[in-house]
Every structure is written in C-alpha cells, then in structure tokens.
Design a protein around this motif. Structure first.
Motif, PDB file in Angstrom:
ATOM      1  N   GLN A 110      -1.375  11.131   3.649  1.00 59.64           N
ATOM      2  CA  GLN A 110      -0.081  10.457   3.514  1.00 59.64           C
ATOM      3  C   GLN A 110      -0.128   9.043   4.097  1.00 59.64           C
ATOM      4  O   GLN A 110       0.498   8.117   3.564  1.00 59.64           O
ATOM      5  N   LYS A 111      -0.847   8.889   5.175  1.00 60.69           N
ATOM      6  CA  LYS A 111      -0.984   7.544   5.778  1.00 60.69           C
ATOM      7  C   LYS A 111      -1.562   6.563   4.762  1.00 60.69           C
ATOM      8  O   LYS A 111      -1.022   5.461   4.543  1.00 60.69           O
ATOM      9  N   TYR A 112      -2.701   6.947   4.137  1.00 59.28           N
ATOM     10  CA  TYR A 112      -3.324   6.046   3.161  1.00 59.28           C
ATOM     11  C   TYR A 112      -2.438   5.853   1.938  1.00 59.28           C
ATOM     12  O   TYR A 112      -2.403   4.773   1.343  1.00 59.28           O
ATOM     13  N   TYR A 113      -1.713   6.906   1.551  1.00 61.12           N
ATOM     14  CA  TYR A 113      -0.815   6.787   0.401  1.00 61.12           C
ATOM     15  C   TYR A 113       0.236   5.716   0.649  1.00 61.12           C
ATOM     16  O   TYR A 113       0.485   4.851  -0.211  1.00 61.12           O
TER      17      TYR A 113
ATOM     18  N   LEU B  91       0.929   2.240  -1.181  1.00 62.51           N
ATOM     19  CA  LEU B  91       2.230   1.979  -1.803  1.00 62.51           C
ATOM     20  C   LEU B  91       2.746   0.593  -1.417  1.00 62.51           C
ATOM     21  O   LEU B  91       3.207  -0.177  -2.268  1.00 62.51           O
ATOM     22  N   ARG B  92       2.654   0.278  -0.136  1.00 62.74           N
ATOM     23  CA  ARG B  92       3.147  -1.029   0.306  1.00 62.74           C
ATOM     24  C   ARG B  92       2.347  -2.165  -0.327  1.00 62.74           C
ATOM     25  O   ARG B  92       2.916  -3.183  -0.750  1.00 62.74           O
ATOM     26  N   LEU B  93       1.045  -2.002  -0.423  1.00 59.30           N
ATOM     27  CA  LEU B  93       0.207  -3.024  -1.061  1.00 59.30           C
ATOM     28  C   LEU B  93       0.587  -3.193  -2.522  1.00 59.30           C
ATOM     29  O   LEU B  93       0.631  -4.323  -3.047  1.00 59.30           O
ATOM     30  N   ARG B  94       0.860  -2.096  -3.218  1.00 69.91           N
ATOM     31  CA  ARG B  94       1.237  -2.203  -4.623  1.00 69.91           C
ATOM     32  C   ARG B  94       2.585  -2.890  -4.790  1.00 69.91           C
ATOM     33  O   ARG B  94       2.780  -3.722  -5.691  1.00 69.91           O
TER      34      ARG B  94
ATOM     35  N   ALA C 148      -4.711  -1.627  -2.989  1.00 70.50           N
ATOM     36  CA  ALA C 148      -3.850  -0.453  -3.134  1.00 70.50           C
ATOM     37  C   ALA C 148      -4.629   0.716  -3.725  1.00 70.50           C
ATOM     38  O   ALA C 148      -4.504   1.858  -3.270  1.00 70.50           O
ATOM     39  N   ILE C 149      -5.450   0.423  -4.747  1.00 76.20           N
ATOM     40  CA  ILE C 149      -6.249   1.475  -5.376  1.00 76.20           C
ATOM     41  C   ILE C 149      -7.238   2.048  -4.348  1.00 76.20           C
ATOM     42  O   ILE C 149      -7.463   3.269  -4.305  1.00 76.20           O
ATOM     43  N   GLU C 150      -7.832   1.207  -3.545  1.00 73.37           N
ATOM     44  CA  GLU C 150      -8.763   1.687  -2.516  1.00 73.37           C
ATOM     45  C   GLU C 150      -8.082   2.637  -1.535  1.00 73.37           C
ATOM     46  O   GLU C 150      -8.648   3.678  -1.156  1.00 73.37           O
ATOM     47  N   LYS C 151      -6.846   2.315  -1.168  1.00 73.52           N
ATOM     48  CA  LYS C 151      -6.107   3.183  -0.268  1.00 73.52           C
ATOM     49  C   LYS C 151      -5.779   4.522  -0.926  1.00 73.52           C
ATOM     50  O   LYS C 151      -5.866   5.581  -0.300  1.00 73.52           O
ATOM     51  N   GLN C 152      -5.391   4.475  -2.190  1.00 78.26           N
ATOM     52  CA  GLN C 152      -5.040   5.720  -2.876  1.00 78.26           C
ATOM     53  C   GLN C 152      -6.277   6.621  -3.043  1.00 78.26           C
ATOM     54  O   GLN C 152      -6.177   7.854  -2.967  1.00 78.26           O
ATOM     55  N   LEU C 153      -7.448   5.999  -3.266  1.00 84.07           N
ATOM     56  CA  LEU C 153      -8.672   6.786  -3.365  1.00 84.07           C
ATOM     57  C   LEU C 153      -9.002   7.456  -2.030  1.00 84.07           C
ATOM     58  O   LEU C 153      -9.461   8.597  -1.996  1.00 84.07           O
TER      59      LEU C 153
END
Length: 464
Positions: free
Chosen positions: A430-433, A437-440, A455-460
């Motif tokens: 959830q932290k990385y999600y 989200l904020r980056l996107r 953002a994609i790197e964080k979601q991965l």
C-alpha cells in the motif's frame, strides 16, 4: 477499555496415565462403548459489578460453541443434555449447580464437556496467587468471597475422570496457564504435575500463564482469536492426516499456526497438555466441505483488538506520570495525532512509554494499536476507491494532503510490526501504491512524463 478474558480451553479426553493413582495406561485400555454426552457452556460478557470490566464477545463465543455442540460436527447433543448459562444467568450458584449436576448425572463411558468464556484472574493477596473463574456476580479483587476457584474446577474434573468419564473443558481467558498445574504446586512442580495426567484428561489453553488473550471484530465478526480458530480446527481444518478425526497434536499445531500470528506483536501462545495422540473431535464431512469453501478467500486482517480490560490492571501499579502519559497516548490515537505534533504524537508517546518497565505487558498492545491507527485511513481510501465512491475520486484528483501522509504512515506501521508480521508486505504494498498514485496525479498536472515512469516503478514494487 473493555476486558475480554475469555478463559482458555481444557479438553480432557484419553491421556497419560498416573500409575500412582492406579489409572490404566492409555495403551492398555480397551475402547468402551460410547455413552451419553452432556455439556455445561458458560459465557459472561456483562458483569454485575462495575469493578469488573465488561467483555464484548465472551457470551457470543459461548453461544457459537453451544450451537456447534448441537450440530452434526459437534456430536448433535440434544438440548436436554446441554446447560447454557449466559451473562446474568451465570451466577456462582448457577455455575456450581450445573457442575454438580454434571457430576451426578455422568456415568462411566459418558463424556462431559465444560466450556467457560469470561474473565479469569489470580488473587494477589496471598502468596499462593490462586486462580479463579469470575462468575456474573463475583466481587472484584476479593475473589475468595465469591469467584470460582480453579482448584475446585480441577476437583470436579478429577472426580469425573475417576468415574471413567471423558471430560472436555474449554476455557479462554487471561492467565489460563494456571490450569496447567501451576496453580496448585507452583511453577517448579509443573513438569511433574503434567506427567501425572489421568487417562481421561487433556488440557488446551488459550495462552501461557502470564499472558492474556485477545478478541476483535476481525475474528468471525466479533469473537476471541483463540475460540474462533479453535472451532475451525475442531470442525476439521486441523485434521492434517485426513483420518476424519482431530487429535490433541493436530489442534495444538493448528492453534500455534494461527493464534500467535494473528495476535502479534502481542504474545498469545496456546498451551496443550496431555496425550498428543488423543482424539478430541470427529470430523463431519459436509460441515468441513462448507467450512473450506468459506475459508477459501480468508485473509487475516490487522484491525482493532480488545485487550479484555488488562490495560486498567497493568496500569494500576504504575505511577501517576505513566498513567497520565498513557491517557495522552490514547487521546492522540483518538484525535489521529499519529506522527505530529512532535513530542505529543501517539508515536512519540509510545516511544516514551516503551521505556517504562512498569507497563512492559502493554508495550506490544500499544505497538499494535498504533500500527492499526496508522493504516486505517489509507485502507478506507482504498476501499472507497474500489467502490467507485465519488467523494473519494474527488479527493484524489484534488490531491488532498492526506495522500502525502499515507505512504509515511504505512511505512511507519510496517516498521512497528516488523518484516516477520503477516501484514508487513500488505502495508509495504500500500505504501508503494500511494507513492505511485501521487506521482501519477502530479504527472496529470503537467509536471512531466518522468513522473509517469516513476509512478509505474512504484506500482511494480507494490505488485512485488
């Protein structure tokens, strides 16, 4: 804080022999024809005296267990053989009468089941610190004046055992480890006492002698953690060798797998005593099939728990400055002052209180409560988004400041619990999600395509 001291579980079925008492060893006993099963089930959440904290789910645990006994999975015990005493019905006189009725009516080869869900405690006036079950009308603290002495309970169990009655005593409560033998001869004699179990005695307890058990809504909508997993195990989830029976070893292993993990970082370790091969339940296949279907998507949750009133008891011996600091910690949690302001946040107060040895027994409870508070709002935001809640969508695209706090809160919650906790990976995901989200959202605000890549790197990482 309410207290749910649900008294642990004593299952007394065939067990070790005590040759000093002339009891035939298990290996030498012939299987007798099964007799009649009778049960006394007690659950007390609402206590008469305000000096004894009320519980939330003790009576519910008892109701569910009584229903289990009357179902095919529990042996289909007829109503006339089951005495159910809840709340104000569970006075000391009624409990004693029910126990004596059980002794009088039980015959050789019968089975007697005793279930107690309520407060369990020890008196601190004498040097012996005797253990007691608190009935509805028990007085606070002065237990000798009206609570039920655990020694008397053991006398009842031994009397039934001597009549060749199989006894199952189920109890979920604080300090229930007293029921393992410490109560009578002290901790140094416990090992010897346990080696002298009679052939019809097996004990299963929800926690160790100095621990207390937890309850909460995450267990069956409002149950004790121990009682909830105990019933699951007895209905067949503990039957690892698929022989249509649950042994003491299997139920002990099942409880060890689930209760400590789901109550962590608080320490609650169930305790089993007796013949590990003793069969304590017979599996009903249709019931087990339905249960497995229900459990297919089960995921343990990190949610608010109830400490069964132990906070008040443990704080009572601390000085006033510690009590005031603890009250400030609770107030900070209530007002969601979790990491700010410096020095007065729930986190800072926890760090200070964690150095106080006088309330050592509360340190892990505080840690869990703070971790839950730190992840609550973020989880609600996820839930609202999955439900396509318009207000949540507006909050996101308005880039409210809370979305900057969520990653920090979730990381701190994970840090408090530690990598070994079952919910750690969930919190980090959830932290990385939320970081992604904020980056996107920043990228959508024309701050550059680099934010999309980040953002994609964080979601991965969240997916990992």
């Amino acid at each position: 804080m309410k207290t749910n001291l649900l008294l642990c579980l004593l299952l007394l079925a065939s067990s070790l022999a005590a040759q000093e008492r002339g009891v035939t060893p298990v290996e030498g006993r012939k299987t007798a024809q099964a007799g009649t099963t009778r049960a006394v089930v007690i659950g007390i959440s609402d206590y008469q005296d305000e000096g004894i904290p009320d519980l939330k789910y003790a009576h519910k645990d008892a109701e569910v267990f009584a229903a289990f006994l009357q179902s095919p999975a529990g042996g289909s015990i007829p109503a006339e053989n089951l005495t159910l005493l809840l709340n104000e019905k569970a006075t000391r006189a009624s409990v004693v009468d029910a126990f004596y009725g059980l002794m009088e009516s039980s015959e050789p080869n019968d089975q007697a089941i005793i279930y107690f869900s309520g407060h369990g405690d020890v008196e601190t006036v004498t040097r012996f610190n005797r253990g007691y079950l608190l009935t509805y009308d028990s007085p606070p603290q002065v237990y000798m004046a009206g609570a039920f002495n655990i020694r008397d309970l053991q006398d009842i169990i031994s009397t039934l055992s001597d009549k060749n009655v199989q006894v199952i005593m189920i109890s979920d409560a604080c300090r229930a480890g007293k029921l393992a033998g410490e109560e009578i001869n002290g901790s140094q004699a416990t090992a010897r006492n346990l080696s002298l179990q009679f052939a019809n005695e097996v004990k299963i307890l929800s926690c160790q002698p100095n621990e207390f058990s937890l309850e909460g809504e995450q267990w069956g909508g409002g149950r004790g953690a121990f009682s909830y997993h105990l019933l699951d195990g007895l209905q067949g989830l503990a039957d690892k060798n698929a022989d249509a029976g649950v042994s003491l070893f299997e139920i002990g292993h099942y409880l060890d797998e689930h209760v400590p993990a789901e109550t962590a970082p608080h320490s609650q370790m169930p305790l089993t005593v007796g013949d590990r091969n003793a069969r304590i339940a017979t599996v009903d296949p249709p019931t087990l099939a339905r249960l497995r279907e229900q459990k297919a998507s089960y995921q343990p949750q990190l949610a608010k728990i109830d400490t069964k009133g132990m906070e008040d008891r443990l704080l009572a011996g601390a000085d006033s400055s510690i009590q005031e600091m603890y009250a400030a910690f609770e107030l900070a949690l209530e007002h969601k002052q979790l990491l700010e302001p410096a020095g007065a946040s729930a986190y800072d107060l926890y760090q200070a209180l964690a150095q106080k040895e006088e309330i050592k027994g509360l340190h892990n409870i505080m840690r869990r409560r703070l971790s839950v508070a730190l992840q609550d709002d973020a989880q609600q935001a996820v839930n609202a988004y999955l439900a396509a809640n318009p207000t949540e969508l507006q909050r996101r695209f308005a880039r409210e400041s809370d979305y900057n706090l969520y990653p920090r809160y979730l990381e701190k919650a994970a840090e408090l619990l530690g990598p070994a906790h079952f919910y750690y990976n969930n919190l980090m995901a959830q932290k990385y999600y939320f970081e992604g989200l904020r980056l996107r959202l920043d990228a959508d605000n024309n701050t550059g395509n680099a934010s999309y890549t980040q953002a994609i790197e964080k979601q991965l990482k969240a997916l990992e």
